[in-house]
Each structure stands twice: as structure tokens, then as C-alpha cells.
Design an enzyme around this catalytic site. Structure first.
Site, PDB file in Angstrom:
ATOM      1  N   ASP A   1       0.816  -1.207  -0.268  1.00  0.00           N
ATOM      2  CA  ASP A   1      -0.057  -0.018   0.231  1.00  0.00           C
ATOM      3  C   ASP A   1       0.842   1.176   0.029  1.00  0.00           C
ATOM      4  O   ASP A   1       2.170   1.266   0.274  1.00  0.00           O
ATOM      5  CB  ASP A   1      -0.860  -0.206   1.286  1.00  0.00           C
ATOM      6  CG  ASP A   1      -1.780   1.229   1.390  1.00  0.00           C
ATOM      7  OD1 ASP A   1      -2.319   1.472   0.334  1.00  0.00           O
ATOM      8  OD2 ASP A   1      -1.780   1.779   2.341  1.00  0.00           O
TER       9      ASP A   1
ATOM     10  N   ASP B   1      -0.187   5.139   1.169  1.00  0.00           N
ATOM     11  CA  ASP B   1      -0.384   6.086   1.894  1.00  0.00           C
ATOM     12  C   ASP B   1      -0.375   5.717   3.196  1.00  0.00           C
ATOM     13  O   ASP B   1      -0.888   4.769   3.744  1.00  0.00           O
ATOM     14  CB  ASP B   1      -1.546   6.863   1.610  1.00  0.00           C
ATOM     15  CG  ASP B   1      -1.951   7.463   0.216  1.00  0.00           C
ATOM     16  OD1 ASP B   1      -0.903   7.893  -0.136  1.00  0.00           O
ATOM     17  OD2 ASP B   1      -2.846   7.220  -0.560  1.00  0.00           O
TER      18      ASP B   1
ATOM     19  N   ASP C   1      -1.218  -0.141   6.254  1.00  0.00           N
ATOM     20  CA  ASP C   1      -1.457   0.552   7.469  1.00  0.00           C
ATOM     21  C   ASP C   1      -2.999   0.654   7.736  1.00  0.00           C
ATOM     22  O   ASP C   1      -3.346   0.690   8.893  1.00  0.00           O
ATOM     23  CB  ASP C   1      -1.260   2.102   7.156  1.00  0.00           C
ATOM     24  CG  ASP C   1      -2.281   2.551   6.450  1.00  0.00           C
ATOM     25  OD1 ASP C   1      -2.847   3.684   7.091  1.00  0.00           O
ATOM     26  OD2 ASP C   1      -1.981   2.606   5.129  1.00  0.00           O
TER      27      ASP C   1
END
Length: 228
Positions: free
Chosen positions: A8, A10, A187
């Protein structure tokens, strides 16, 4: 047997949200109406963190300002955005994580719900050639023509990340079983579907919901931004 490494973007590889920051950057440059767009941008970001984002509405809101702009003008703005916002935020630990997978010969790919216009140059900084991001429609389908301001294809969001990843693998003539191990670093609790699909899910700088889920399932937890 080769391994697969998915990342991922961001708050995983970069300690910020590139989509939200691009929205703020457009307000700064006066590309969009400041007050109303800023409120909308913040509302969408809060919805994302709460796991209730209307991805289609968000994509339209973020992509509409790109319509009618020359690709040269958009590149100039994005270059400035990279210089002022993204590059200063990148931490060595994240670059090293990706480098380790690349050096090991793993097939690497950034899989993000942020659109490809914003994220392609960021993936390039990390040396990752493969990007799965929300796709941006262009005039007459020409990849070099102007953007229409509309999204296209399946959004790479939540379960859509699995669909897009499997379609990408199929385009390479591969499936999950072609890899000895498959890693996904994220996250966000929005990414639990794809995290559950790989052999090695790594909750990276996880939000509270994902942290609790990772702890309950014995997943590895990685902190890349402790010093930031």
C-alpha cells in the site's frame, strides 16, 4: 520459487496521504474553490479512515479538476507537488524496505486506492515499476490525451484490491500459487481483505482497527515512521 511483494502507499510507504495532500495542494494553487473543496476533501478523508468512503464519489471529486488541463500543465503541477510535499516526507526505512524486496528478486507492486495520476510518480521514486491504482479516464482512451475527469475500471479499494491484483497477475500469466510467499504491507483496516489473501500480511504503521486485528491474528506489525 519467486516471491510477491505488494505495498500500500499512503501511511504505509509514505507518512502522509497523497490523495488528501494533493487536494490541499490544489487548494493552495487555486485550481479549485478553496473553502468548499477543502471541506469536501477533509470529509472524504474522514470517511476513508472510518471505512465508509464512497470511492466513486471521491474519485469524481478528485478527478474533475484535472479535466480540460493539458498534460504538460498537470505534470508541472505534479512536479511541484512531489518537490514540496512528497519527496521531503519519504523516510529511508521505507525506501530500504522496498529495496530489500527488489534485491531479493521479488515481483513488487504498489497497490493503492489513490488514483494513478497522483501515485505513478511516487511509485517511480521507490523504484517500483508495477502500480495498481484507481484508473483515470482519458479522452478517446488515448493514454497520452487529456483526462476527462472521470474514473474508469474497478477501483482498487477494499475487495477491489484483490480483484485488480488478480487481474494484473493474470495479465502476467500468473496466479497466487506461482509464488512461494506473498507479502502485503498496509496501514489500513480497509485493506484487511487483501491482507487476508497473502501468505505474509504485515500491518505497517497500522491504524487502531488494523492493529487490533493484526494482534488478534498473530500478524507481524512493522513501524517505519517511529522517528518521524
Amino acid at each position: 520459487m519467486a516471491n510477491l511483494a505488494l505495498f500500500d502507499l499512503d501511511h504505509t510507504l509514505i507518512p502522509t496521504d497523497s490523495d488528501h495532500e494533493w487536494g490541499r495542494f490544489m487548494v493552495k494553487l487555486g485550481i479549485v474553490d478553496g473553502a468548499s473543496f477543502a471541506r469536501e476533501n477533509d470529509r472524504f478523508y474522514a470517511d476513508y479512515k472510518a471505512g465508509k468512503l464512497d470511492i466513486h464519489a471521491y474519485l469524481v471529486a478528485m478527478l474533475t479538476p484535472l479535466a480540460g488541463r493539458s498534460r504538460a500543465q498537470l505534470k508541472e503541477w505534479h512536479d511541484q507537488y512531489m518537490h514540496e510535499v512528497i519527496r521531503p516526507a519519504i523516510v529511508p526505512a521505507a525506501m530500504e524496505l522496498v529495496r530489500q524486496h527488489r534485491d531479493a528478486g521479488d515481483l513488487c507492486c504498489v497497490v493503492t486506492a489513490t488514483n494513478e495520476f497522483i501515485t505513478a510518480p511516487i511509485a517511480e521514486v521507490f523504484g517500483v515499476d508495477n502500480l495498481i491504482a484507481c484508473e483515470v479516464e482519458t479522452v478517446d482512451g488515448d493514454p497520452h490525451s487529456a483526462y476527462t475527469g472521470r474514473p474508469t475500471g474497478t477501483p482498487s479499494y477494499k475487495e477491489g484490491k484483490i480483484l485488480r491484483t488478480e487481474a494484473w497477475l493474470a495479465s502476467l500469466g500468473k496466479t497466487w500459487s506461482d509464488f512461494g510467499r506473498s507479502y502485503f504491507y498496509s496501514d489500513s483496516h480497509n485493506d484487511i481483505p487483501l491482507l487476508e489473501r497473502v501468505t505474509d500480511p504485515i500491518a505497517t504503521n497500522p491504524d487502531d482497527t488494523l492493529r487490533a486485528h493484526a494482534q488478534a491474528h498473530g500478524w507481524r506489525i512493522l513501524e517505519l515512521f517511529q522517528s518521524t
